[in-house]
Design an enzyme around this catalytic site. Sequence first.
Site, PDB file in Angstrom:
ATOM      1  N   HIS A   1      52.578  47.214  36.055  1.00 48.37           N
ATOM      2  CA  HIS A   1      51.138  47.474  36.130  1.00 48.37           C
ATOM      3  C   HIS A   1      50.760  48.279  37.367  1.00 48.37           C
ATOM      4  CE1 HIS A   1      50.800  45.216  32.562  1.00 48.37           C
ATOM      5  NE2 HIS A   1      49.498  45.267  32.565  1.00 48.37           N
TER       6      HIS A   1
ATOM      7  N   ASP B   1      42.540  38.856  39.393  1.00 47.29           N
ATOM      8  CA  ASP B   1      41.595  38.711  38.276  1.00 47.29           C
ATOM      9  C   ASP B   1      42.342  38.704  36.949  1.00 47.29           C
ATOM     10  OD1 ASP B   1      39.594  38.878  40.119  1.00 47.29           O
ATOM     11  OD2 ASP B   1      39.180  41.000  39.757  1.00 47.29           O
TER      12      ASP B   1
ATOM     13  N   GLU C   1      32.921  37.069  44.008  1.00 52.96           N
ATOM     14  CA  GLU C   1      33.255  38.488  43.831  1.00 52.96           C
ATOM     15  C   GLU C   1      31.940  39.258  43.685  1.00 52.96           C
ATOM     16  OE1 GLU C   1      36.132  39.979  41.181  1.00 52.96           O
ATOM     17  OE2 GLU C   1      37.732  38.666  41.878  1.00 52.96           O
TER      18      GLU C   1
END
Length: 510
Positions: A85, A148, A261
């Site tokens: 990723h 996340d 956040e």
Amino acid sequence: MIAYLEVEHFVHGNETESIRNDDVSALEANFDLSTTGIASKDFGGMKSFKPLALIRPTTAAEVAQAVKAATRTSHLTVAARGNGHSINGQAMADKGLVLDMRAMENHYFQLLYLDGSPYVDVSGGALWEDVLKRCVLQFGLAPRSWTDYLSLTVGGTLSNAGVSGQAFRYGPQTSNVTELEVVNGKGDTLICNETQNSELFFATLGGLGQFGIITRARVMLQQAPHMVKWIRVVYSEIEDFTRDAEWLVIRQEGEGFDYVEGFVFVNSDDPCNGWSTVPIDPPNQRFDPVHIPSTSGPVLYCLELALHYRNTDHSSHVDMVVGGLLKRLGFVEGLKFEVDITYMEFMLRVNRAEEEAKCNGTWDAPHPWLNMFVSKSNIIDFDREVFKKILKHGVGGPILVYPLLRNKWDNRHSVVVPESNIFYIIALLRFIPPPPKGPPSELLVAQNHAIIQLCYNKGFDFKLYLPHYQSQENWMRHYGDKWSRFVDRKAVFDPLAILAPGQRFFSRIP
Ligand code: FAD
């Protein structure tokens, strides 16, 4: 031998043929051979380097075997690949060996108590999503600090930092592991922690894969909550947003939210970047723009908060705690959204966005993302120059911005952050359809560079997160006075510069 080696048959010239013959004959005694494609792909979708081979090790011993084999050649490099990723080919190895760490994801999974506190030993190649599910379902426990999105590997995020809405309290994921098993660049397998092989331990955490391959990590756990109250509140002014966000992140445990956040969104009805991206539970919730003050600018701000609770907690008590905190905040009245969901649903909340992006074609398109840390002292200027000007039409996906506390980051780790005690993570998570529907990714990469250059020109106190540079001068600038420590550690733990060549720090030493 369970592990196997996949060799790309990309060989055309004589030189490459001889590389293949030498290296493969050294390796094929231990590994099976075939072909693959994933080793030359990542989430960024902008870089592609063909490896000589993809190895699927299932034990630390097999990881060590592959690294040792590379040390016996004059040119082979080794890249651990977590879940690929990365954005810029960081987990690739041009004509080198790529180790698919997912192949050993189940090798370790062990709960243990030390001085009465719970920990779990997990494989470097385990996905955080699986760590979550196993810990919650089997023990009612969970790690304290997250990212996340959870389809990332333990080794992949620990090589960077691992940041989400819990980091203000517990620090990044790198601050929440107490021991690692690491295969260094010499092929030695070492257990390391704060007292044993401590320099390797500190170097590896946030070390961008430069010092060793994480085969096992010991992760701190806490009791998992059952439920989460998930809240979003909207601000029209950056000063109000940052004041409240900073007030929230300095609350002690039990006196504030468990997750903080925030994000910036466009003050318009644009379906990808605007008002409709705020409600948590559409279509049951609607963003009514009538509440937006007439003085608002081109972008608005959203604080995203969560409070953990247990099934046994009375809802009136939870509401009282949340109400007590919210009444201290100065958000725009009428623009508050909240839902109660299970902890597991909350932790896996990004999966819904993943499914949507897969459906609309933006998951598999290139992702010219930019992640950075910007000091509290520069955030108002950053807002004026970047959010309100360069990005006033959005990035086609979330623009995260929320504060972190420097004292939760361990200076001994390899990662570098701004100087000030409060700094903001800023993440431009661009989800753009490929051309001709969307702009070419080169244009967006150029926009990222313009933002970075602006930060240099203005003298901002900032660092790139998940950094990517083309030259060693830029790496030196990134690490500043920590550069010599980085180079010294490299010389000790990976003297031939075999590991993680996709980060483009050092050339392989023959
Ligand atoms: P890879 O991309 O496979 O590898 C990354 C680097 O680590 C490479 O250099 C590789 O060689 C090295 N590496 C991999 N495994 C090991 C190992 N076992 N030992 C040593 N080195 C290793 N980050 C956050 O902090 N917070 C977020 O909320 C967040 N959300 C994200 C959401 C999405 C959709 C994406 C794509 C990325 C997100 N990231 C986030 C970034 C993410 O943490 C990094 O990209 C991370 O490197 C990805 O992990 P991976 O397992 O895919 O690693």
